[in-house]
Scaffold this motif. Structure first.
Motif, PDB file in Angstrom:
ATOM      1  N   ALA A  85      36.463 -16.212  17.096  1.00 24.28           N
ATOM      2  CA  ALA A  85      36.035 -15.602  18.349  1.00 24.28           C
ATOM      3  C   ALA A  85      36.595 -16.334  19.556  1.00 24.28           C
ATOM      4  O   ALA A  85      36.139 -16.132  20.676  1.00 24.28           O
ATOM      5  CB  ALA A  85      34.510 -15.581  18.422  1.00 24.28           C
ATOM      6  N   SER A  86      37.573 -17.208  19.338  1.00 21.17           N
ATOM      7  CA  SER A  86      38.133 -17.963  20.459  1.00 21.17           C
ATOM      8  C   SER A  86      39.232 -17.180  21.174  1.00 21.17           C
ATOM      9  O   SER A  86      39.461 -17.360  22.367  1.00 21.17           O
ATOM     10  CB  SER A  86      38.671 -19.302  19.972  1.00 21.17           C
ATOM     11  OG  SER A  86      39.654 -19.101  18.965  1.00 21.17           O
ATOM     12  N   THR A  87      39.928 -16.314  20.460  1.00 21.66           N
ATOM     13  CA  THR A  87      40.999 -15.529  21.078  1.00 21.66           C
ATOM     14  C   THR A  87      40.486 -14.205  21.634  1.00 21.66           C
ATOM     15  O   THR A  87      40.935 -13.747  22.678  1.00 21.66           O
ATOM     16  CB  THR A  87      42.096 -15.255  20.042  1.00 21.66           C
ATOM     17  OG1 THR A  87      41.511 -14.616  18.895  1.00 21.66           O
ATOM     18  CG2 THR A  87      42.751 -16.557  19.597  1.00 21.66           C
ATOM     19  N   ALA A  88      39.531 -13.591  20.932  1.00 27.08           N
ATOM     20  CA  ALA A  88      38.946 -12.324  21.388  1.00 27.08           C
ATOM     21  C   ALA A  88      37.486 -12.301  20.961  1.00 27.08           C
ATOM     22  O   ALA A  88      37.136 -12.785  19.877  1.00 27.08           O
ATOM     23  CB  ALA A  88      39.700 -11.137  20.797  1.00 27.08           C
ATOM     24  N   PRO A  89      36.607 -11.771  21.795  1.00 31.08           N
ATOM     25  CA  PRO A  89      35.185 -11.759  21.447  1.00 31.08           C
ATOM     26  C   PRO A  89      34.894 -10.854  20.258  1.00 31.08           C
ATOM     27  O   PRO A  89      35.596  -9.867  20.022  1.00 31.08           O
ATOM     28  CB  PRO A  89      34.521 -11.234  22.721  1.00 31.08           C
ATOM     29  CG  PRO A  89      35.586 -10.470  23.428  1.00 31.08           C
ATOM     30  CD  PRO A  89      36.867 -11.159  23.111  1.00 31.08           C
ATOM     31  N   ILE A  90      33.866 -11.223  19.510  1.00 28.54           N
ATOM     32  CA  ILE A  90      33.380 -10.379  18.421  1.00 28.54           C
ATOM     33  C   ILE A  90      32.402  -9.380  19.029  1.00 28.54           C
ATOM     34  O   ILE A  90      31.403  -9.769  19.651  1.00 28.54           O
ATOM     35  CB  ILE A  90      32.667 -11.209  17.345  1.00 28.54           C
ATOM     36  CG1 ILE A  90      33.586 -12.312  16.828  1.00 28.54           C
ATOM     37  CG2 ILE A  90      32.205 -10.329  16.203  1.00 28.54           C
ATOM     38  CD1 ILE A  90      32.874 -13.321  15.957  1.00 28.54           C
ATOM     39  N   THR A  91      32.682  -8.112  18.895  1.00 28.72           N
ATOM     40  CA  THR A  91      31.829  -7.087  19.491  1.00 28.72           C
ATOM     41  C   THR A  91      31.360  -6.113  18.431  1.00 28.72           C
ATOM     42  O   THR A  91      31.965  -5.985  17.354  1.00 28.72           O
ATOM     43  CB  THR A  91      32.570  -6.320  20.596  1.00 28.72           C
ATOM     44  OG1 THR A  91      33.729  -5.692  20.022  1.00 28.72           O
ATOM     45  CG2 THR A  91      32.988  -7.255  21.719  1.00 28.72           C
ATOM     46  N   GLY A  92      30.292  -5.437  18.732  1.00 30.75           N
ATOM     47  CA  GLY A  92      29.755  -4.444  17.816  1.00 30.75           C
ATOM     48  C   GLY A  92      28.582  -3.711  18.427  1.00 30.75           C
ATOM     49  O   GLY A  92      28.023  -4.119  19.455  1.00 30.75           O
ATOM     50  N   LYS A  93      28.217  -2.617  17.785  1.00 32.50           N
ATOM     51  CA  LYS A  93      27.109  -1.792  18.274  1.00 32.50           C
ATOM     52  C   LYS A  93      26.451  -1.137  17.071  1.00 32.50           C
ATOM     53  O   LYS A  93      27.144  -0.698  16.137  1.00 32.50           O
ATOM     54  CB  LYS A  93      27.633  -0.740  19.244  1.00 32.50           C
ATOM     55  CG  LYS A  93      26.556   0.137  19.862  1.00 32.50           C
ATOM     56  CD  LYS A  93      27.167   1.209  20.753  1.00 32.50           C
ATOM     57  CE  LYS A  93      27.753   0.604  22.010  1.00 32.50           C
ATOM     58  NZ  LYS A  93      28.185   1.653  22.990  1.00 32.50           N
ATOM     59  N   PHE A  94      25.130  -1.097  17.063  1.00 25.43           N
ATOM     60  CA  PHE A  94      24.419  -0.447  15.963  1.00 25.43           C
ATOM     61  C   PHE A  94      23.085   0.105  16.466  1.00 25.43           C
ATOM     62  O   PHE A  94      22.612  -0.245  17.553  1.00 25.43           O
ATOM     63  CB  PHE A  94      24.194  -1.407  14.784  1.00 25.43           C
ATOM     64  CG  PHE A  94      23.421  -2.644  15.124  1.00 25.43           C
ATOM     65  CD1 PHE A  94      22.041  -2.686  14.990  1.00 25.43           C
ATOM     66  CD2 PHE A  94      24.077  -3.789  15.576  1.00 25.43           C
ATOM     67  CE1 PHE A  94      21.328  -3.831  15.296  1.00 25.43           C
ATOM     68  CE2 PHE A  94      23.379  -4.943  15.889  1.00 25.43           C
ATOM     69  CZ  PHE A  94      21.998  -4.965  15.745  1.00 25.43           C
ATOM     70  N   LEU A  95      22.516   0.964  15.652  1.00 26.60           N
ATOM     71  CA  LEU A  95      21.273   1.650  16.005  1.00 26.60           C
ATOM     72  C   LEU A  95      20.115   1.054  15.232  1.00 26.60           C
ATOM     73  O   LEU A  95      20.238   0.755  14.045  1.00 26.60           O
ATOM     74  CB  LEU A  95      21.399   3.143  15.683  1.00 26.60           C
ATOM     75  CG  LEU A  95      20.149   4.003  15.862  1.00 26.60           C
ATOM     76  CD1 LEU A  95      19.877   4.245  17.341  1.00 26.60           C
ATOM     77  CD2 LEU A  95      20.306   5.340  15.134  1.00 26.60           C
ATOM     78  N   VAL A  96      18.981   0.877  15.891  1.00 29.21           N
ATOM     79  CA  VAL A  96      17.741   0.454  15.229  1.00 29.21           C
ATOM     80  C   VAL A  96      16.849   1.684  15.124  1.00 29.21           C
ATOM     81  O   VAL A  96      16.305   2.159  16.126  1.00 29.21           O
ATOM     82  CB  VAL A  96      17.038  -0.669  16.013  1.00 29.21           C
ATOM     83  CG1 VAL A  96      15.730  -1.042  15.326  1.00 29.21           C
ATOM     84  CG2 VAL A  96      17.938  -1.888  16.115  1.00 29.21           C
TER      85      VAL A  96
END
Length: 315
Positions: free
Chosen positions: A158-169
């Motif tokens: 995660a140093s070169t590009a951020p770790i991203t994501g999206k999910f539903l609860v």
């Protein structure tokens, strides 16, 4: 009249003066075809994302299953609270943002960030950055029914590009745990930054979700009702059988008690009889060995009497 005309002229002059002082509006810059295409593409992606979220929310609501504790609760309103969700009376649907900047994760250590989600249909979006090297990262969702792995734990760069994501609860209450692991590194400390945004659904989405959860819950309650009624019938039959067996046992017990009384009385009589017969045996044996007293010669009786007297005087 002259004064009114003069005032109108002054007002008109003032208006003209004010109009002259306003700077001319600059025309909006013309967008290039590429910009227009990018905006349309972004709008299309947002629409697709909103559609996907709506479909996932509908699927989660339709698959809603009450937890065992809700079905086993003695109060009917406990289940309804889970179906209803938050009250719409003062519902604002504000998003919650959780931010951590330059948070150290010690060498050989780990960090867990717990976030509680209480509104069904909430969308969770995250972004994680690491200043240097890689970091172990994973997400779990904990509910009463068990633990669901949202993101498999693993080492991420995660140093070169951020770790991203999206999910539903879909179902709540739900405890999310964002886990950062550095247990594989015994020398380097890692420094992370994260941002987690929890966006609850709109009022209309929440209202529609209530109805979907109510229908799904009605199905689950109906199935449990059929199962309970079937078990109740079996339990009632078994109860009747056990009661009949118990009555038979009670009758047997009463009969046994009567038999016991007879046996106890007979035992007492037989003990007395045995004791009597033993005493009779002893007396009869004495007679047979020593003879009868009235059959002995008179001289033996006197001698026996004299011996008894001497013994008495010697004492």
């Amino acid at each position: 009249m002259a004064q009114e005309a003069e005032q109108k002229k002054e007002a008109a002059a003032t208006t003209k003066t004010t109009t002259k002082q306003q700077p001319p509006k600059k025309p909006a810059p013309k967008k290039s075809p590429e910009d227009v295409e990018l905006e349309m593409e972004a709008k299309r992606l947002r629409a697709l994302e909103a559609k996907a979220v709506a479909e996932a929310t509908a699927t989660a609501d339709a698959a809603f299953t009450p937890s065992p504790s809700l079905l086993n609760a003695s109060s009917a309103t406990v289940l309804l609270k889970q179906v209803d969700g938050p009250s719409l009376k003062d519902y604002e649907g504000k998003e919650s943002i959780y931010v951590g900047r330059s948070v150290p994760v010690t060498a050989g250590g780990a960090l867990a960030v717990p976030i509680q989600v209480t509104t069904p249909g909430s969308v969770v979006e995250y972004a994680v950055e690491n200043k240097q090297y890689d970091i172990g990262f994973g997400i779990t969702a904990e509910r009463e029914e068990g633990v669901t792995v949202v993101k498999e734990p693993g080492r991420s760069q995660a140093s070169t590009a951020p770790i991203t994501g999206k999910f539903l609860v879909g179902s709540v209450p739900c405890l999310l745990r964002f886990k950062f692991e550095n247990d594989y590194s015994w020398f380097r400390e890692k420094v992370i930054s994260y941002k987690v945004t929890v966006t609850p659904p709109s009022r209309d989405t929440l209202s529609a979700g209530r109805r979907r959860r109510a229908k799904a819950c009605l199905t689950a309650v109906g199935e449990d009702l059929k199962s309970a009624q079937k078990r109740l019938t079996g339990a009632s039959v078994q109860k009747s059988e056990v009661e009949s067996e118990l009555e038979a046992l009670e009758r047997q017990l009463e009969q046994k008690k009567k038999s016991m009384a007879v046996v106890v009385a007979e035992e007492k009589w037989l003990k007395e009889r045995v004791s009597l017969r033993k005493e009779q045996q002893r007396l009869l044996n004495d007679r047979l060995i020593e003879g009868w007293a009235d059959e002995k010669p008179e001289q033996q009786q006197q001698s026996s009497t004299s011996s008894s007297s001497i013994k008495a005087n010697g004492k």
